[in-house]
Design a protein around this motif. Structure first.
Motif: not given
Length: 430
Positions: A343-348, A357-368, A422-424
């Protein structure tokens, strides 16, 4: 780091290694992830601390002759495993949050990729560093916020393990402390060092005046005199008589420091020492510091509460296997569930710069998740093919990163009271 640090590996890690070498699974490509399922009670954010020390540990992680002999003597593992350990070098990849970055439950703070064998033996050393340093970092950041721009000095070396004292000083500086009393931290990391005399120095002399005269003669008038060994009011009088109105600071280390600081300020001003600072110490934590905001305090010395994480001595991080040969794996144990896949993460952020918010996603899942105009990726490359990447952020850059990150939090995220993160953290589904 000496080679003996390799024995920070736990017995159970070598048990798994020996078994995997025997059955042929040791060389499967795996991904391990460091994260926390929850923040310690009362915390609304975590601070990534110790990343630089982890990289040092991984680069220098070796099993030398002494370590191999110890394992052989006690029959910890078989000869095949001993031979493998003799040649151990981490040759994989590590990505992670840069030091000074905020994290939240589920944040992929560190991602370790390599064979099962070479990654599994790093679990204890990685967690011991990150859990300690990140706990100190969060406590220190809360203290810096509570101080609201006033100087804070780290002075907790006598309240923890001698090596922990050095790393605590380093991480307190990352969090915004002005300096440390720990000279080894100054030598090792270039952190500003400072300090003053203790009560023993005053008691050594026949009277307070003699002690102050000696300190001024040795260090000049810009030093800090400890004025509460006997009577604070008399101590301040003597301090100004000896040093003059240009005295750097007086320190108060006991009693009701808020009331005493107010009285000290009034007395110093009446004596013409209007620029002499008032520094307080003595069992301070973020709550005590916050309670002193209205008092004429110019600086704080913090020890025990800092080096013990101010009630949260661990960041509660875990090191979990999340992928084997590209296949997601995960635990289903009650209350200890994990999410599979690297996984990796993006902060919005809002247009105003406030994190949402902090968005955690699977790397290479095809729909980041799509990266918005104000969004920021959080992980950076740290180690490639066993070697530290060039131009990694410095300690000073981490210090500035944390300062900016704290400013980006919603205002309630800086409260010292219990509350939600502080953020979800949002887990993006492919």
């Amino acid at each position: 780091m000496s080679s003996s640090t390799a024995l920070l590996t736990d017995h159970y890690e070598l048990t798994m290694l020996a078994s995997a070498l025997r059955d042929g699974t040791a060389h499967r490509e795996c991904t391990f992830e460091v994260f926390t399922r929850r923040l310690p009670n009362g915390r609304r954010y975590g601070v990534a601390g110790g990343i630089g020390r982890v990289l040092d540990a991984v680069e220098n992680f070796r099993f030398g002759d002494a370590e191999i002999a110890q394992l052989a003597e006690h029959g910890v593992v078989d000869e095949r495993t001993l031979e493998w350990l003799r040649d151990y070098r981490f040759s994989g990849q590590i990505d992670g949050y840069p030091e000074g970055e905020l994290f939240f439950p589920g944040s992929p703070l560190l991602t370790v990729r390599g064979t099962f064998a070479e990654a599994v033996v790093l679990e204890t050393v990685v967690l011991s560093i990150l859990n300690h340093d990140s706990a100190i970092a969060a406590a220190a950041a809360r203290m810096v916020s509570a101080a609201n721009g006033r100087r804070i000095i780290e002075m907790g070396s006598r309240r923890t393990h001698e090596e922990s004292a050095v790393s605590a000083a380093r991480i307190a500086y990352l969090a915004g402390f002005s300096g440390t009393s720990n000279l080894e931290a100054g030598r090792r990391y270039g952190i500003p060092t400072t300090g003053t005399a203790a009560h023993a120095f005053t008691l050594l002399h026949d009277d307070e005046r003699s002690a102050f005269e000696s300190q001024i003669a040795a260090l000049g008038t810009d030093t800090t005199l400890l004025v509460d060994t006997y009577d604070i009011s008399r101590g301040i009088d003597v301090a100004v008589e000896v040093a003059g109105t240009g005295l750097g600071a007086v320190r108060i280390d006991s009693g009701d420091v808020g009331v005493l600081a107010r009285q000290a300020r009034e007395q110093l001003d009446s004596l013409g020492a209007t620029n002499t600072r008032v520094v307080v110490s003595g069992d301070l934590d973020e709550y005590a510091i916050a309670s002193l905001r209205a008092e004429p305090v110019d600086g704080y010395g913090v020890g025990t509460s800092l080096v013990t994480g101010s009630g949260a001595p661990t960041a509660e991080m875990v090191y979990k296997l999340v992928e084997v040969e590209g296949r997601p794996v995960f635990k289903r144990s009650s209350h200890k569930e994990s999410r599979g896949g690297r996984k990796a993460a993006i902060r919005r952020y809002k247009d105003t710069g406030t994190a949402v918010e902090e968005v955690v996603h699977v790397v290479g899942a095809g729909a980041e998740p799509e990266l918005g105009p104000n969004d920021r990726r959080l992980q950076i490359p740290l180690i490639r093919d066993g070697k530290r990447v060039d131009d990694l952020p410095t300690l000073e850059e981490g210090r500035e990163r944390l300062r900016r990150a704290l400013v980006s939090l919603p205002w309630e995220g800086l409260k010292l009271s219990n509350g939600e993160p502080a953020i979800p953290t949002v887990f993006h589904e492919a």
